[in-house]
Design an enzyme around this catalytic site. Structure first.
Site, mmCIF file in Angstrom:
data_model
loop_
_atom_site.group_PDB
_atom_site.id
_atom_site.type_symbol
_atom_site.label_atom_id
_atom_site.label_comp_id
_atom_site.label_asym_id
_atom_site.label_seq_id
_atom_site.Cartn_x
_atom_site.Cartn_y
_atom_site.Cartn_z
ATOM 1 N N HIS A 10 38.983 39.317 32.605
ATOM 2 C CA HIS A 10 38.086 40.448 32.882
ATOM 3 C C HIS A 10 37.365 40.928 31.624
ATOM 4 O O HIS A 10 36.139 40.956 31.583
ATOM 5 C CB HIS A 10 38.877 41.593 33.514
ATOM 6 C CG HIS A 10 39.622 41.197 34.741
ATOM 7 N ND1 HIS A 10 39.010 40.553 35.792
ATOM 8 C CD2 HIS A 10 40.931 41.320 35.076
ATOM 9 C CE1 HIS A 10 39.918 40.305 36.732
ATOM 10 N NE2 HIS A 10 41.089 40.757 36.320
ATOM 11 N N CYS A 42 45.007 41.210 41.286
ATOM 12 C CA CYS A 42 45.481 42.310 42.127
ATOM 13 C C CYS A 42 45.378 41.965 43.615
ATOM 14 O O CYS A 42 45.924 42.670 44.458
ATOM 15 C CB CYS A 42 44.693 43.578 41.830
ATOM 16 S SG CYS A 42 42.907 43.362 41.936
#
Length: 444
Positions: A10, A42
């Site tokens: 990320h 996630c």
């Protein structure tokens, strides 16, 4: 300007995008160990539980997209050595085994984190799995139809969601944690006790306040704790993450756990070297100190800031409140900032207020209670944290608390913040206002 980006999940993805957007003529090279980037881990539990329409959509970028911006994408390359002061990297191509040495003007460290793998007897048992990256996700998803029983070790968000995913797909689930409560680092006991009851109601065996001491078995895995033994088809280790920063030891300032510290502009203690994401510390606003909080939201913002500050320090990092939410068994849990337990761990004295009330008026066809906790500084009255749970979707309440902490709002101000009233959604006095008003009343 020649720039190296080490690691690309990320923080690395957004740092690369932001740097090339601001400086399209710069020479940016990205080194990534895996063959993919930007995977939203996630979503692993949601995929295992059958709630993901297309796993390819769990990636929001790709090597090709960054290459289109002008990045030189070195996928399946690992950095063997890094001299941050001299900006020299020793790199190995994992496909061809070719090794090269490159010098740069600036380096962006976004090496992320690694799952904590404790040195427990039998930890290398093939039936002990991890839950972090795309490869782990594929392995868990592939095995899901054949697995009849699972032991999840660790009841943070990832472990809690995995336990729910397996329980709602008719697996026998045991959830083990050394802490006395599930989600014990995220919420205070009065909220944790609710999710614990939901686990029991869905057949999950809870093994709390139990420390794993060994793994054994062949066809199945037996997990021995300091109190009991449990056997299942799989055991999944979800006991946290540590910064993947061993390459840079003794070269740059770090927290005790290896998280790289930065200034407000994301620059490390070495000029021209920046850090972001799970490899870096964050500025935690409730304590006004550096902390380690590995969340994708932090990684994204820090990555963007590197791109905006890499030429000239321009935009300061606002810090974080560690705002988060999760849905388990149809109930929402959300929070931001310090819990009472979190404050104790950090040596802070806080006041706390608890309130339970229906989210909307009783004249509506249905309503349901919201349980709320608010933590605040008894001296300054500043809001330091808040958490919520309800069968109603109260996830956005955490964002309200986040803004209150960010702006150093007092309980008095939060009590009087203008919030709408509409019977479909809330009471004439919104539940966030209501708990702040109770805190004000308790403070006198």
């Amino acid at each position: 300007m020649k720039v190296a980006v080490i690691g690309c999940t990320h923080a690395g993805t957004f740092a690369t995008q932001a740097t090339l957007t601001a400086h399209p003529d710069w020479d940016v090279t990205v080194y990534e160990t895996h063959d993919n980037l930007s995977f939203l881990s996630c979503g692993i539990a949601l995929w295992v539980g059958g709630h993901v329409s297309d796993p390819k959509k769990m990636f929001y970028s790709s090597p090709e997209m960054l290459a289109q911006l002008g990045a030189h994408m070195k996928m399946q390359h690992t950095v063997l050595k890094a001299d941050l002061k001299e900006k020299v990297l020793h790199v190995k191509n994992l496909v061809t085994s070719e090794e090269t040495i490159e010098k740069f003007d600036k380096i962006i460290v976004t090496t992320g984190s690694s799952p904590v793998i404790p040195p427990i007897e039998g930890i290398d048992n093939p039936n002990v799995k991890l839950c972090k990256n795309w490869e782990h996700a594929n392995e868990l998803k592939k095995s899901a139809p054949d697995v009849k029983s699972v032991i999840v070790i660790g009841s943070g968000y990832i472990g809690a969601e995995l336990a729910e995913a397996y329980a709602t797909t008719d697996k026998k689930v045991t959830l083990i944690d050394a802490l006395p409560h599930a989600l014990g680092k995220n919420f205070d006991p009065n909220i944790s006790e609710i999710v614990e009851q939901d686990y029991r109601d869905h057949g999950v065996q809870l093994a709390l306040s139990e420390k794993v001491v060994s793994f054994s078995g062949t066809d199945q895995v037996t997990v021995k704790t300091d109190k009991n033994e449990y056997t299942a088809d799989l055991a999944i280790l979800c006991v946290g993450f540590r910064p993947n920063t061993g390459l840079f030891k003794d070269q740059v300032e770090m927290l005790g756990n290896g998280a790289i510290t930065t200034d407000e502009y994301m620059q490390t203690s070495v000029k021209g070297v920046y850090a972001a994401g799970d490899s870096a510390a964050v500025y935690y606003n409730p304590t006004q100190k550096a902390d380690y909080i590995p969340l994708a939201t932090n990684a994204v913002r820090q990555g963007l800031l590197i791109g905006r500050n890499i030429e000239t320090p321009t935009e300061k990092y606002m810090g974080t409140q560690a705002t988060s939410a999760v849905e388990l068994f149809g109930r929402t849990y959300s929070g931001s900032g310090l819990t009472v337990e979190g404050a104790k761990v950090r040596g802070m004295a806080v006041a706390t207020t608890t309130l339970t009330e229906d989210y909307r008026p009783d004249f509506m066809p249905s309503t349901t209670p919201v349980l709320m906790n608010l933590t605040w500084n008894p001296k300054t009255r500043q809001v330091l944290g808040g958490s919520f749970t309800s069968q109603y979707d109260i996830a956005q309440a955490a964002n309200v608390i986040s803004m209150a902490i960010q702006t150093k709002m007092t309980i008095d101000q939060l009590a009087m913040v203008d919030m709408f009233f509409q019977p479909n959604y809330d009471q004439p006095l919104n539940y966030v206002n209501a708990i702040a008003m109770k805190a004000v009343a308790e403070s006198h």
